[in-house]
Every structure is written in C-alpha cells, then in structure tokens.
Enzyme design. Structure first.
Site, PDB file in Angstrom:
ATOM      1  N   LYS A   1       2.264  -7.655   9.541  1.00 50.71           N
ATOM      2  CA  LYS A   1       0.732  -7.558   9.233  1.00 50.71           C
ATOM      3  C   LYS A   1       0.256  -8.903   9.067  1.00 50.71           C
ATOM      4  O   LYS A   1      -1.074  -9.258   8.375  1.00 50.71           O
ATOM      5  CB  LYS A   1       0.734  -6.821   7.927  1.00 50.71           C
ATOM      6  CG  LYS A   1       1.496  -7.433   6.901  1.00 50.71           C
ATOM      7  CD  LYS A   1       0.805  -6.760   5.588  1.00 50.71           C
ATOM      8  CE  LYS A   1       1.693  -7.111   4.177  1.00 50.71           C
ATOM      9  NZ  LYS A   1       1.536  -6.629   3.001  1.00 50.71           N
TER      10      LYS A   1
ATOM     11  N   ASN B   1      -1.079 -15.348   2.397  1.00 56.25           N
ATOM     12  CA  ASN B   1      -2.025 -15.319   3.452  1.00 56.25           C
ATOM     13  C   ASN B   1      -3.330 -15.229   2.734  1.00 56.25           C
ATOM     14  O   ASN B   1      -4.377 -15.363   3.057  1.00 56.25           O
ATOM     15  CB  ASN B   1      -1.921 -14.643   4.647  1.00 56.25           C
ATOM     16  CG  ASN B   1      -0.573 -15.419   5.342  1.00 56.25           C
ATOM     17  OD1 ASN B   1      -0.477 -16.450   5.722  1.00 56.25           O
ATOM     18  ND2 ASN B   1       0.034 -14.464   5.599  1.00 56.25           N
TER      19      ASN B   1
ATOM     20  N   LEU C   1      13.224  -2.687   4.572  1.00 55.10           N
ATOM     21  CA  LEU C   1      13.448  -3.752   3.713  1.00 55.10           C
ATOM     22  C   LEU C   1      13.017  -5.090   4.223  1.00 55.10           C
ATOM     23  O   LEU C   1      13.611  -6.222   3.828  1.00 55.10           O
ATOM     24  CB  LEU C   1      14.713  -3.823   2.849  1.00 55.10           C
ATOM     25  CG  LEU C   1      15.072  -2.513   2.296  1.00 55.10           C
ATOM     26  CD1 LEU C   1      16.378  -2.576   1.709  1.00 55.10           C
ATOM     27  CD2 LEU C   1      14.198  -2.015   1.225  1.00 55.10           C
TER      28      LEU C   1
ATOM     29  N   ILE D   1       0.716  -1.243  -0.125  1.00 57.03           N
ATOM     30  CA  ILE D   1       0.027   0.114   0.123  1.00 57.03           C
ATOM     31  C   ILE D   1       0.763   1.232   0.030  1.00 57.03           C
ATOM     32  O   ILE D   1       0.617   2.198  -0.776  1.00 57.03           O
ATOM     33  CB  ILE D   1      -1.056  -0.008   1.279  1.00 57.03           C
ATOM     34  CG1 ILE D   1      -1.699  -1.373   1.135  1.00 57.03           C
ATOM     35  CG2 ILE D   1      -1.930   1.141   0.906  1.00 57.03           C
ATOM     36  CD1 ILE D   1      -2.592  -1.422   2.426  1.00 57.03           C
TER      37      ILE D   1
ATOM     38  N   TYR E   1      -8.699   0.096   6.544  1.00 58.28           N
ATOM     39  CA  TYR E   1      -8.728  -0.391   5.288  1.00 58.28           C
ATOM     40  C   TYR E   1      -9.655  -1.641   5.289  1.00 58.28           C
ATOM     41  O   TYR E   1      -9.445  -2.379   5.966  1.00 58.28           O
ATOM     42  CB  TYR E   1      -7.388  -1.048   4.550  1.00 58.28           C
ATOM     43  CG  TYR E   1      -6.163   0.028   4.752  1.00 58.28           C
ATOM     44  CD1 TYR E   1      -6.432   1.486   4.534  1.00 58.28           C
ATOM     45  CD2 TYR E   1      -4.907  -0.262   5.055  1.00 58.28           C
ATOM     46  CE1 TYR E   1      -5.395   2.301   4.751  1.00 58.28           C
ATOM     47  CE2 TYR E   1      -3.813   0.500   5.137  1.00 58.28           C
ATOM     48  CZ  TYR E   1      -4.364   2.093   4.925  1.00 58.28           C
ATOM     49  OH  TYR E   1      -3.095   2.815   5.193  1.00 58.28           O
TER      50      TYR E   1
ATOM     51  N   SER F   1      -6.989  -0.930   9.935  1.00 57.12           N
ATOM     52  CA  SER F   1      -7.525  -2.114   9.306  1.00 57.12           C
ATOM     53  C   SER F   1      -8.845  -2.302   9.861  1.00 57.12           C
ATOM     54  O   SER F   1      -9.294  -2.088  10.895  1.00 57.12           O
ATOM     55  CB  SER F   1      -6.608  -3.337   9.373  1.00 57.12           C
ATOM     56  OG  SER F   1      -7.314  -4.364   8.996  1.00 57.12           O
TER      57      SER F   1
ATOM     58  N   TYR G   1      -2.694  -9.247  15.456  1.00 61.96           N
ATOM     59  CA  TYR G   1      -2.474  -8.301  14.602  1.00 61.96           C
ATOM     60  C   TYR G   1      -3.475  -7.064  14.830  1.00 61.96           C
ATOM     61  O   TYR G   1      -3.106  -5.918  14.907  1.00 61.96           O
ATOM     62  CB  TYR G   1      -2.417  -8.842  13.285  1.00 61.96           C
ATOM     63  CG  TYR G   1      -2.578  -7.632  12.163  1.00 61.96           C
ATOM     64  CD1 TYR G   1      -1.610  -7.059  11.809  1.00 61.96           C
ATOM     65  CD2 TYR G   1      -3.880  -7.654  11.381  1.00 61.96           C
ATOM     66  CE1 TYR G   1      -1.816  -5.980  10.721  1.00 61.96           C
ATOM     67  CE2 TYR G   1      -4.115  -6.775  10.336  1.00 61.96           C
ATOM     68  CZ  TYR G   1      -2.922  -5.957  10.301  1.00 61.96           C
ATOM     69  OH  TYR G   1      -3.129  -4.846   9.093  1.00 61.96           O
TER      70      TYR G   1
ATOM     71  N   LYS H   1      -3.356  -3.033  16.069  1.00 60.13           N
ATOM     72  CA  LYS H   1      -3.950  -1.881  15.124  1.00 60.13           C
ATOM     73  C   LYS H   1      -4.910  -1.121  16.232  1.00 60.13           C
ATOM     74  O   LYS H   1      -4.823   0.128  15.960  1.00 60.13           O
ATOM     75  CB  LYS H   1      -4.639  -2.279  13.959  1.00 60.13           C
ATOM     76  CG  LYS H   1      -3.749  -2.915  12.812  1.00 60.13           C
ATOM     77  CD  LYS H   1      -3.039  -1.803  12.268  1.00 60.13           C
ATOM     78  CE  LYS H   1      -2.100  -2.460  11.099  1.00 60.13           C
ATOM     79  NZ  LYS H   1      -1.117  -1.238  10.620  1.00 60.13           N
TER      80      LYS H   1
ATOM     81  N   ARG I   1     -11.141 -21.622   7.554  1.00 54.61           N
ATOM     82  CA  ARG I   1     -10.057 -21.031   7.924  1.00 54.61           C
ATOM     83  C   ARG I   1     -10.475 -20.265   9.586  1.00 54.61           C
ATOM     84  O   ARG I   1     -11.299 -19.480   9.619  1.00 54.61           O
ATOM     85  CB  ARG I   1      -9.543 -19.914   7.289  1.00 54.61           C
ATOM     86  CG  ARG I   1      -8.150 -19.342   7.925  1.00 54.61           C
ATOM     87  CD  ARG I   1      -7.383 -18.387   7.038  1.00 54.61           C
ATOM     88  NE  ARG I   1      -8.215 -17.257   6.514  1.00 54.61           N
ATOM     89  CZ  ARG I   1      -7.701 -16.420   5.851  1.00 54.61           C
ATOM     90  NH1 ARG I   1      -6.527 -16.520   5.059  1.00 54.61           N
ATOM     91  NH2 ARG I   1      -8.263 -15.221   5.507  1.00 54.61           N
TER      92      ARG I   1
HETATM   93  C1  UD1 Z   1      -7.353 -10.771   5.962  1.00 52.70           C
HETATM   94  C2  UD1 Z   1      -6.889 -10.659   7.616  1.00 52.70           C
HETATM   95  C3  UD1 Z   1      -7.353  -9.199   8.055  1.00 52.70           C
HETATM   96  C4  UD1 Z   1      -6.460  -8.259   7.231  1.00 52.70           C
HETATM   97  C5  UD1 Z   1      -6.639  -8.602   5.674  1.00 52.70           C
HETATM   98  C6  UD1 Z   1      -5.528  -7.730   4.864  1.00 52.70           C
HETATM   99  C7  UD1 Z   1      -7.298 -13.131   8.350  1.00 52.70           C
HETATM  100  C8  UD1 Z   1      -8.217 -13.715   9.418  1.00 52.70           C
HETATM  101  N1  UD1 Z   1      -7.671 -11.471   8.437  1.00 52.70           N
HETATM  102  O1  UD1 Z   1      -8.405 -10.496   6.006  1.00 52.70           O
HETATM  103  O2  UD1 Z   1      -6.874  -9.183   9.552  1.00 52.70           O
HETATM  104  O3  UD1 Z   1      -6.717  -7.190   7.600  1.00 52.70           O
HETATM  105  O4  UD1 Z   1      -6.408  -9.997   5.416  1.00 52.70           O
HETATM  106  O5  UD1 Z   1      -6.141  -7.923   3.624  1.00 52.70           O
HETATM  107  O6  UD1 Z   1      -6.214 -13.435   7.947  1.00 52.70           O
HETATM  108  N2  UD1 Z   1      -9.597 -17.095   1.221  1.00 52.70           N
HETATM  109  C9  UD1 Z   1      -9.943 -18.390   0.724  1.00 52.70           C
HETATM  110  N3  UD1 Z   1      -8.575 -19.067   0.230  1.00 52.70           N
HETATM  111  C10 UD1 Z   1      -7.320 -18.439   0.349  1.00 52.70           C
HETATM  112  C11 UD1 Z   1      -7.116 -17.258   1.138  1.00 52.70           C
HETATM  113  C12 UD1 Z   1      -8.458 -16.708   1.320  1.00 52.70           C
HETATM  114  O7  UD1 Z   1     -10.829 -18.928   0.347  1.00 52.70           O
HETATM  115  O8  UD1 Z   1      -6.377 -19.187   0.109  1.00 52.70           O
HETATM  116  C13 UD1 Z   1     -11.018 -16.621   1.449  1.00 52.70           C
HETATM  117  C14 UD1 Z   1     -11.124 -16.065   2.974  1.00 52.70           C
HETATM  118  O9  UD1 Z   1     -11.625 -17.220   3.642  1.00 52.70           O
HETATM  119  C15 UD1 Z   1     -11.902 -15.040   2.819  1.00 52.70           C
HETATM  120  C16 UD1 Z   1     -11.488 -14.271   1.614  1.00 52.70           C
HETATM  121  O10 UD1 Z   1     -10.893 -15.182   1.016  1.00 52.70           O
HETATM  122  O11 UD1 Z   1     -13.332 -15.180   2.764  1.00 52.70           O
HETATM  123  C17 UD1 Z   1     -10.608 -13.171   1.964  1.00 52.70           C
HETATM  124  O12 UD1 Z   1      -9.396 -13.332   2.610  1.00 52.70           O
HETATM  125  P1  UD1 Z   1      -8.192 -12.769   2.774  1.00 52.70           P
HETATM  126  O13 UD1 Z   1      -7.753 -12.104   1.808  1.00 52.70           O
HETATM  127  O14 UD1 Z   1      -7.158 -13.712   3.706  1.00 52.70           O
HETATM  128  O15 UD1 Z   1      -8.440 -11.627   3.752  1.00 52.70           O
HETATM  129  P2  UD1 Z   1      -9.351 -11.415   5.100  1.00 52.70           P
HETATM  130  O16 UD1 Z   1      -9.506 -12.872   5.542  1.00 52.70           O
HETATM  131  O17 UD1 Z   1     -10.610 -10.562   4.824  1.00 52.70           O
END
Ligand code: UD1
Length: 336
Positions: free
Chosen positions: A84, A197, A33, A12, A176, A124, A148, A152, A291
């Site tokens: 993060k 992640n 870095l 960002i 965000y 966040s 995390y 914040k 998850r």
């Molecule tokens: C995650 C963080 C949140 C952070 C945000 C930043 C967690 C629990 N929360 O939010 O604290 O502020 O990222 O962007 O990690 N999904 C899948 N498969 C994957 C990855 C994700 O199905 O491999 C799904 C998740 O279940 C969710 C959606 O995609 O429904 C978005 O996931 P993700 O991008 O990790 O964001 P958040 O969980 O909303």
C-alpha cells in the site's frame, strides 16, 4: 457466519475484526506478517475477550490458502491484504502488480472452488486520481495516478468481470478516503514500518518525540489556508462500514460500490491544530514544497453508503486526533 479476513492484523483489518466480532460474526484471520505484528492478535483477543483463529499465510501461496478454505466453513471474505505504499509502488511496479493482483486472483479461485461467493474488497479513493470536483460520487471517472492506485483499479475490474461471468458472486468495492484514529482502547492502531508516508502517523510520531519535524507539503494550494484538504475518517467508522455492507451482500448478488468517507474535508493545518488542542501537545512543523502527485482537495460524497447501508461516520476530527494519540502513547510505552 464466518468471515475470512485477509490482512486482518493490519491497520484497517484489525479494527474490522473487532467490529465483526462485536456484531456476532466468527472470524478467521489470514496474514503473512509482512507489514504487521503477531502481537496485534494478542491485543485483538484482549479487546474482544475471546481467542481468534489465525493462519499465517502468504496469499501468493495458493495451496496454503486452499487449505484454509478446507479447514473453515467460510461465508464471506473481506480482502485487505495488499502492498500500500504509493512511493514504493512507483519504484517497484512489478512487485506491486504481482502481489496485489495475484493475491486477489488466488482468493477468487479459492472462493469459486469452495462455493464462497461473497467478497468485500478494500479499494481506495486514489482510484479517482485528482478529481474534477468535490465531493466525489462513486460515478466519478476512474483514473488513478500512481501504480498503487492502478493496482486497486485493476482489482476492481477483476472483481467486476468475475461477477459478470459468475452470477452467484456478490461483490462490494469500498473506496476509503483517509483513515486515521484508532480503537478507543488504545491497544491497536496504525503501525507503519519506518518513516510514515501519511499525515497522522507522522503527526503522532513528532508529538511523541520520535521525529523532529513534520513537513507540511505545500501551503500554496487553492484552499482556504493553502494546505491540502482531505476527508479523514475514523478507522472504527470505516470498520463498521464493512459490517454494514455484509448485510447487503447477504441478500443480493452483483457489484456494489461505496465511498466510505465523512463527506467533508480538513486541511493539513486544521488537523495539526485540532491534534494540538485536543491532546495538549505541541507538533513541531514547517512548511515545505508540495509532494509530487498530491491534489489540493479530495473529499467524498458518502450519500450512497448513508442511504443504502444506513451507515454514517460517527466520529469527528477531535475523536480521530484523541484516539490516534492514545494509540501512539500505548505503542511508545509498550515498545510495540
Ligand atoms: C495517501 C495516498 C493515497 C492513499 C492514502 C491512504 C499519496 C500521494 N496518496 O493519500 O493513495 O490511498 O494515503 O490513506 O501518497 N502531508 C503533509 N506532510 C506529511 C504527510 C502528508 O503535509 O508528512 C499532507 C499531504 O500533502 C496531504 C495530506 O497531508 O495534503 C494527507 O496526506 P496523506 O496522509 O499522505 O494522504 P493522501 O495523500 O491523501
């Protein structure tokens, strides 16, 4: 006007540097870095067509940061630099609290010493935890559900308490939602260390053949297609939100809190299918278990930022998918 951008080589932060420079601000980037690469600076300079001041500093090192405040005449600070990763934060709470809180405290101490009083803090939506209802307004309860998110929320409190005690301070807390997408040049974007992640970098890496299979975390949520719904926002829109809020801070003191989101949600399957359609690629996925810690639905009410900042998210989900893919292809072809 000169803006100190901590974490300015991150996802960002780097996009915000582009927005700042294209709106006429001077920038100095501070980054250690630890989760970014120096080559981002070269690519930022290519996009912006000018050289950009950079200091490689860890914010836990107060004296080095102090030197930066001596060296540059700073008007605003935008503070992105932080750990993060949600999962990692649960395993390393002390590292997360130490890094995220002490960095902010050092920034604020330097600001006070050098009479710089305008700061934008990168918060966040996860400070809201699992919301009672959506869309989420800024007045919703703060009850983060992981370490995390708690770092914040504590940082927000530190900033609010500082502003209450030192009346010159102008503070923006930007919450965000889910930033994805990349700059349209394809030269910068999200570059996670190791296994991503978050959803979009995982999708792009599967589409690029770097990973075999995307696991969709649950299809039994109470949502139209059973998969989780989130408020995805193009990172360039998010970046523009930071520029919009600087104007607010220029003329006001106190604390200003804004959700930065589009105000509508997309399910995991909707994102996958939009990505496949826009980019003409296949994303190999399978449904897996939920998850832990995920909520079914999370999307913002961004009306306050719309009204008070005149800021709106301009890009749609197709733009986000197209730009994320363009960046992934650049990163793959150039071995970024
Ligand atoms: C995650 C963080 C949140 C952070 C945000 C930043 C967690 C629990 N929360 O939010 O604290 O502020 O990222 O962007 O990690 N999904 C899948 N498969 C994957 C990855 C994700 O199905 O491999 C799904 C998740 O279940 C969710 C959606 O995609 O429904 C978005 O996931 P993700 O991008 O990790 O964001 P958040 O969980 O909303």
């Amino acid at each position: 006007m000169r803006v100190l951008v901590t974490g300015g080589l991150g996802f960002i932060g780097s996009h915000t540097v582009v927005s700042l420079i294209s709106n006429g601000y001077d920038v100095v980037i501070v980054d250690d870095l630890s989760n970014s690469k120096l080559s981002v600076l070269d690519r930022l300079e290519t996009i912006c067509g000018k050289s950009i001041d950079f200091e490689q500093i860890n914010l836990l090192d107060y004296n080095s940061l102090d030197q930066v405040f001596f060296k540059y005449a700073i008007d605003f600070v935008i503070h992105f630099a932080a750990f993060k990763a949600v999962g990692e934060s649960q395993e390393k709470p002390l590292e997360y609290y130490q890094n995220n809180l002490v960095s902010l405290i050092n920034v604020l101490n330097c600001m006070r010493k050098h009479s710089v009083f305008k700061i934008v803090f990168s918060s966040s939506a996860c400070v809201y935890g699992t919301p009672d209802s959506c869309p989420i307004p800024e007045t919703a309860d703060i009850r983060p559900q992981n370490v995390y998110g708690r770092t914040k929320a504590v940082c927000e409190s530190i900033l609010q308490d500082t502003s209450a005690a030192i009346s010159e301070f102008s503070v923006a807390l930007l919450r965000y939602f889910n930033p994805i997408g990349a700059h349209e040049s394809g030269l910068i974007g999200e570059d996670p260390n190791g296994i991503p992640n978050n959803l979009m970098p995982y999708i792009t890496q599967v589409a690029a053949g770097k990973r075999e299979l995307l696991t969709v975390y649950g299809n039994d949520y109470p949502t139209p297609d059973g998969t989780g719904v989130r408020d995805y926002i193009h990172v360039c829109d998010l970046a523009d939100g930071h520029v919009a809020v600087l104007k607010k801070l220029e003329n006001n003191t106190g604390v200003f809190i804004y959700n930065l989101g589009c105000g509508r949600g997309y399910s995991v399957l909707e994102v996958i299918h939009a990505f496949e359609e826009v980019n003409h690629v296949n994303v190999n996925y399978a449904i897996g278990p939920r998850r832990s810690g995920d909520s079914a639905v999370c999307f913002s009410n961004p009306a306050k930022a719309n009204k008070e900042l005149g800021w709106y998210a301009k890009h749609d989900i197709k733009d986000m998918c197209r730009d994320s893919w363009r960046w992934e292809c650049y990163a793959r072809d150039h071995e970024v």
